[in-house]
Design a protein around this motif. Structure first.
Motif, PDB file in Angstrom:
ATOM      1  N   PHE A 154      35.291  43.135  36.848  1.00  0.00           N
ATOM      2  CA  PHE A 154      36.036  44.382  36.741  1.00  0.00           C
ATOM      3  C   PHE A 154      35.200  45.639  36.975  1.00  0.00           C
ATOM      4  O   PHE A 154      35.063  46.477  36.077  1.00  0.00           O
ATOM      5  CB  PHE A 154      36.678  44.480  35.351  1.00  0.00           C
ATOM      6  CG  PHE A 154      37.577  43.319  35.011  1.00  0.00           C
ATOM      7  CD1 PHE A 154      38.734  43.103  35.718  1.00  0.00           C
ATOM      8  CD2 PHE A 154      37.248  42.450  33.985  1.00  0.00           C
ATOM      9  CE1 PHE A 154      39.578  42.037  35.410  1.00  0.00           C
ATOM     10  CE2 PHE A 154      38.073  41.384  33.662  1.00  0.00           C
ATOM     11  CZ  PHE A 154      39.236  41.175  34.375  1.00  0.00           C
ATOM     12  N   PRO A 155      34.623  45.824  38.167  1.00  0.00           N
ATOM     13  CA  PRO A 155      34.009  47.124  38.477  1.00  0.00           C
ATOM     14  C   PRO A 155      35.100  48.181  38.620  1.00  0.00           C
ATOM     15  O   PRO A 155      36.279  47.858  38.774  1.00  0.00           O
ATOM     16  CB  PRO A 155      33.298  46.867  39.805  1.00  0.00           C
ATOM     17  CG  PRO A 155      34.060  45.759  40.428  1.00  0.00           C
ATOM     18  CD  PRO A 155      34.547  44.895  39.298  1.00  0.00           C
ATOM     19  N   GLU A 156      34.705  49.450  38.572  1.00  0.00           N
ATOM     20  CA  GLU A 156      35.705  50.514  38.613  1.00  0.00           C
ATOM     21  C   GLU A 156      36.416  50.581  39.961  1.00  0.00           C
ATOM     22  O   GLU A 156      37.605  50.869  40.034  1.00  0.00           O
ATOM     23  CB  GLU A 156      35.036  51.862  38.312  1.00  0.00           C
ATOM     24  CG  GLU A 156      34.528  51.985  36.874  1.00  0.00           C
ATOM     25  CD  GLU A 156      33.904  53.336  36.609  1.00  0.00           C
ATOM     26  OE1 GLU A 156      33.953  54.184  37.523  1.00  0.00           O
ATOM     27  OE2 GLU A 156      33.371  53.538  35.510  1.00  0.00           O
ATOM     28  N   SER A 157      35.710  50.299  41.028  1.00  0.00           N
ATOM     29  CA  SER A 157      36.283  50.492  42.363  1.00  0.00           C
ATOM     30  C   SER A 157      37.328  49.438  42.700  1.00  0.00           C
ATOM     31  O   SER A 157      38.436  49.754  43.126  1.00  0.00           O
ATOM     32  CB  SER A 157      35.178  50.493  43.412  1.00  0.00           C
ATOM     33  OG  SER A 157      34.434  49.268  43.341  1.00  0.00           O
ATOM     34  N   LYS A 158      36.998  48.162  42.507  1.00  0.00           N
ATOM     35  CA  LYS A 158      37.946  47.101  42.818  1.00  0.00           C
ATOM     36  C   LYS A 158      37.686  45.891  41.929  1.00  0.00           C
ATOM     37  O   LYS A 158      36.544  45.460  41.770  1.00  0.00           O
ATOM     38  CB  LYS A 158      37.866  46.711  44.288  1.00  0.00           C
ATOM     39  CG  LYS A 158      36.511  46.205  44.752  1.00  0.00           C
ATOM     40  CD  LYS A 158      36.555  45.810  46.227  1.00  0.00           C
ATOM     41  CE  LYS A 158      35.185  45.290  46.687  1.00  0.00           C
ATOM     42  NZ  LYS A 158      35.213  44.877  48.099  1.00  0.00           N
ATOM     43  N   TRP A 159      38.728  45.367  41.341  1.00  0.00           N
ATOM     44  CA  TRP A 159      38.622  44.175  40.522  1.00  0.00           C
ATOM     45  C   TRP A 159      38.649  42.946  41.421  1.00  0.00           C
ATOM     46  O   TRP A 159      39.323  42.934  42.447  1.00  0.00           O
ATOM     47  CB  TRP A 159      39.763  44.108  39.512  1.00  0.00           C
ATOM     48  CG  TRP A 159      39.729  45.169  38.470  1.00  0.00           C
ATOM     49  CD1 TRP A 159      38.861  46.203  38.388  1.00  0.00           C
ATOM     50  CD2 TRP A 159      40.613  45.294  37.364  1.00  0.00           C
ATOM     51  NE1 TRP A 159      39.130  46.984  37.295  1.00  0.00           N
ATOM     52  CE2 TRP A 159      40.214  46.444  36.643  1.00  0.00           C
ATOM     53  CE3 TRP A 159      41.712  44.567  36.907  1.00  0.00           C
ATOM     54  CZ2 TRP A 159      40.879  46.854  35.493  1.00  0.00           C
ATOM     55  CZ3 TRP A 159      42.367  44.961  35.759  1.00  0.00           C
ATOM     56  CH2 TRP A 159      41.956  46.109  35.068  1.00  0.00           C
ATOM     57  N   GLU A 160      37.919  41.894  40.983  1.00  0.00           N
ATOM     58  CA  GLU A 160      37.806  40.700  41.814  1.00  0.00           C
ATOM     59  C   GLU A 160      38.030  39.434  41.001  1.00  0.00           C
ATOM     60  O   GLU A 160      37.753  39.383  39.791  1.00  0.00           O
ATOM     61  CB  GLU A 160      36.435  40.630  42.481  1.00  0.00           C
ATOM     62  CG  GLU A 160      36.197  41.747  43.494  1.00  0.00           C
ATOM     63  CD  GLU A 160      34.827  41.647  44.135  1.00  0.00           C
ATOM     64  OE1 GLU A 160      34.661  42.233  45.231  1.00  0.00           O
ATOM     65  OE2 GLU A 160      33.924  41.003  43.553  1.00  0.00           O
ATOM     66  N   ALA A 161      38.487  38.391  41.674  1.00  0.00           N
ATOM     67  CA  ALA A 161      38.635  37.050  41.112  1.00  0.00           C
ATOM     68  C   ALA A 161      37.748  36.110  41.923  1.00  0.00           C
ATOM     69  O   ALA A 161      37.887  36.028  43.143  1.00  0.00           O
ATOM     70  CB  ALA A 161      40.081  36.597  41.161  1.00  0.00           C
ATOM     71  N   TRP A 162      36.838  35.416  41.253  1.00  0.00           N
ATOM     72  CA  TRP A 162      35.915  34.488  41.902  1.00  0.00           C
ATOM     73  C   TRP A 162      36.260  33.058  41.507  1.00  0.00           C
ATOM     74  O   TRP A 162      36.455  32.767  40.332  1.00  0.00           O
ATOM     75  CB  TRP A 162      34.466  34.756  41.501  1.00  0.00           C
ATOM     76  CG  TRP A 162      33.957  36.157  41.703  1.00  0.00           C
ATOM     77  CD1 TRP A 162      34.582  37.192  42.336  1.00  0.00           C
ATOM     78  CD2 TRP A 162      32.696  36.669  41.257  1.00  0.00           C
ATOM     79  NE1 TRP A 162      33.805  38.305  42.304  1.00  0.00           N
ATOM     80  CE2 TRP A 162      32.630  38.022  41.650  1.00  0.00           C
ATOM     81  CE3 TRP A 162      31.628  36.124  40.563  1.00  0.00           C
ATOM     82  CZ2 TRP A 162      31.537  38.830  41.368  1.00  0.00           C
ATOM     83  CZ3 TRP A 162      30.525  36.923  40.283  1.00  0.00           C
ATOM     84  CH2 TRP A 162      30.474  38.266  40.687  1.00  0.00           C
ATOM     85  N   PHE A 163      36.266  32.150  42.462  1.00  0.00           N
ATOM     86  CA  PHE A 163      36.553  30.750  42.195  1.00  0.00           C
ATOM     87  C   PHE A 163      35.492  29.886  42.867  1.00  0.00           C
ATOM     88  O   PHE A 163      35.301  29.946  44.092  1.00  0.00           O
ATOM     89  CB  PHE A 163      37.944  30.359  42.746  1.00  0.00           C
ATOM     90  CG  PHE A 163      39.073  31.067  42.075  1.00  0.00           C
ATOM     91  CD1 PHE A 163      39.682  30.536  40.943  1.00  0.00           C
ATOM     92  CD2 PHE A 163      39.526  32.269  42.584  1.00  0.00           C
ATOM     93  CE1 PHE A 163      40.728  31.210  40.327  1.00  0.00           C
ATOM     94  CE2 PHE A 163      40.577  32.949  41.979  1.00  0.00           C
ATOM     95  CZ  PHE A 163      41.181  32.413  40.841  1.00  0.00           C
ATOM     96  N   LEU A 164      34.805  29.071  42.059  1.00  0.00           N
ATOM     97  CA  LEU A 164      33.857  28.106  42.600  1.00  0.00           C
ATOM     98  C   LEU A 164      34.636  26.982  43.268  1.00  0.00           C
ATOM     99  O   LEU A 164      35.586  26.445  42.691  1.00  0.00           O
ATOM    100  CB  LEU A 164      32.971  27.546  41.492  1.00  0.00           C
ATOM    101  CG  LEU A 164      31.886  26.544  41.916  1.00  0.00           C
ATOM    102  CD1 LEU A 164      30.853  27.190  42.825  1.00  0.00           C
ATOM    103  CD2 LEU A 164      31.206  25.953  40.666  1.00  0.00           C
ATOM    104  N   ILE A 165      34.249  26.617  44.493  1.00  0.00           N
ATOM    105  CA  ILE A 165      34.945  25.558  45.215  1.00  0.00           C
ATOM    106  C   ILE A 165      33.976  24.433  45.554  1.00  0.00           C
ATOM    107  O   ILE A 165      32.757  24.596  45.540  1.00  0.00           O
ATOM    108  CB  ILE A 165      35.611  26.104  46.505  1.00  0.00           C
ATOM    109  CG1 ILE A 165      34.558  26.724  47.440  1.00  0.00           C
ATOM    110  CG2 ILE A 165      36.717  27.082  46.171  1.00  0.00           C
ATOM    111  CD1 ILE A 165      35.097  27.113  48.809  1.00  0.00           C
ATOM    112  N   LYS A 166      34.556  23.280  45.883  1.00  0.00           N
ATOM    113  CA  LYS A 166      33.742  22.106  46.229  1.00  0.00           C
ATOM    114  C   LYS A 166      33.255  22.200  47.672  1.00  0.00           C
ATOM    115  O   LYS A 166      33.913  22.799  48.511  1.00  0.00           O
ATOM    116  CB  LYS A 166      34.575  20.832  46.042  1.00  0.00           C
ATOM    117  CG  LYS A 166      35.013  20.615  44.612  1.00  0.00           C
ATOM    118  CD  LYS A 166      35.869  19.358  44.492  1.00  0.00           C
ATOM    119  CE  LYS A 166      36.318  19.144  43.061  1.00  0.00           C
ATOM    120  NZ  LYS A 166      37.174  17.950  42.904  1.00  0.00           N
TER     121      LYS A 166
END
Length: 277
Positions: free
Chosen positions: A265-277
C-alpha cells in the motif's frame, strides 16, 4: 489448466465421499495446489468455507435418508460422521430448524443445499494489467496472527488485526527504526503447518535492525510474482479484489499459485503480489 474442469472434478470427489472420510489433499490434487490454497480458492469461488459446504451437504443428504428412505437416526448419524445421535441432532436442528425425528412429520419444512457446480461465465470486457517481477527473499516486520480457513473467523481476525494496527498507531511508533527504504503498509499471507491455517502479517519491509521490541519478522520467499495494480474502485474492499485475482485474472492468464500473496500500500498505487509456480 482447465479450472472449471478441475474444480468440478474436486467437487465430484467430495460428493462421492460425503458418507466417508474426505481427504482434502486428494481434492486439492485435482487443482494441482496445496490443501490450504484449495480451501482458499474454494472459499473465494463458493463464498462459503469448504468445511461448511461439506457440513451442509451431509445434513441435506441426512434429511433425505431420514424422511424419504426412513433410515434410523443413529445409522444416519454414523453415516455422515457424527459420533453420537445427540451431536447429530444438534447439528441437524441448527441447519434445518427441527429434530431428526421430526423430519418425518407431515408438513415439516427442511432446508436443501444442492451440489455445487462451477461454471465460469464471461462477465464483461473488463481487463486488468499486470506485470511479472522476480523477487529475492525479503523480510517483513510487523504483527502476525494465525488464522483459519475453516470458517469466517479469519475475516474477523484480519479486521481485528488491522484495527489494532491502526488504533495503536504501530506504524508511526516503529517504522523509523525498522523500515527498509520508504515505509509503506503491506500485509503477507503465508500457509501455516496445519492445512487449514495460515499466518497473516501486517507490517512493512524490514531493514535488519536489532531489538525489534517483540514485533514479528516474517521471511517471504523469493521467486516469480505476478503483480496487479489495485484499481481505485476496489480500494474499499481489497479482499474482494484479491479473490477476483485468484479466481479470474490469474487462471485466465494461465498461472498457478504457489501459496504466498501480498498486499502492498504505497501512496501512489496499491498493489497485489502473487507468488506463482
Amino acid at each position: 489448466m482447465d479450472w472449471q474442469k478441475c474444480m468440478n472434478q474436486a467437487i465430484d470427489y467430495i460428493e462421492n465421499n460425503l458418507s466417508d472420510e474426505i481427504d482434502y489433499s486428494t481434492a486439492a490434487q485435482y487443482m494441482n495446489c496445496s490443501v490450504w490454497e484449495f480451501q482458499r480458492i474454494f472459499s473465494f469461488m463458493a463464498q462459503t468455507p469448504l468445511s461448511e459446504y461439506i457440513r451442509r451437504r451431509r445434513l441435506t443428504l441426512a434429511a433425505h435418508d431420514i424422511q424419504v428412505n426412513n433410515d434410523k437416526v443413529i445409522d444416519v448419524a454414523l453415516r455422515y460422521g457424527y459420533d453420537s445421535p445427540a451431536s447429530f441432532s444438534r447439528a441437524f436442528n441448527q441447519l434445518h430448524g427441527t429434530t431428526p425425528k421430526s423430519a418425518r412429520d407431515d408438513g415439516v419444512t427442511l432446508k436443501v443445499f444442492p451440489r455445487l457446480i462451477f461454471k465460469f461465465i464471461l462477465k464483461g470486457v473488463e481487463s486488468m494489467d499486470y506485470r511479472i517481477e522476480e523477487k529475492e527473499t525479503f523480510q517483513v516486520i510487523g504483527r502476525t496472527k494465525r488464522m483459519t480457513t475453516v470458517n469466517d473467523a479469519h475475516y474477523n481476525g484480519i479486521g481485528a488485526l488491522w484495527n489494532e494496527w491502526n488504533s495503536t498507531k504501530m506504524f508511526d511508533k516503529f517504522h523509523g527504526r525498522y523500515a527498509k527504504g520508504e515505509a509503506h503498509d503491506m500485509c503477507v499471507t503465508t500457509p501455516a503447518e496445519k492445512t487449514e491455517e495460515f499466518d497473516y502479517t501486517i507490517g512493512f519491509l524490514y531493514n535488519g535492525a536489532e531489538n525489534v521490541d517483540g514485533f514479528d519478522i516474517v521471511t517471504v520467499p523469493g521467486g516469480t510474482y505476478v503483480v496487479f495494480t489495485i484499481p481505485d474502485e476496489h480500494k474499499k474492499n481489497v479482499g474482494s479484489f484479491m479473490g477476483r485475482c485468484v479466481t479470474e485474472y490469474l487462471p485466465a492468464a494461465g498461472y498457478e499459485l504457489a501459496g504466498i500473496d501480498i498486499e502492498y500500500f504505497p501512496e501512489s498505487k496499491w498493489e497485489a503480489w502473487f507468488l506463482i509456480k
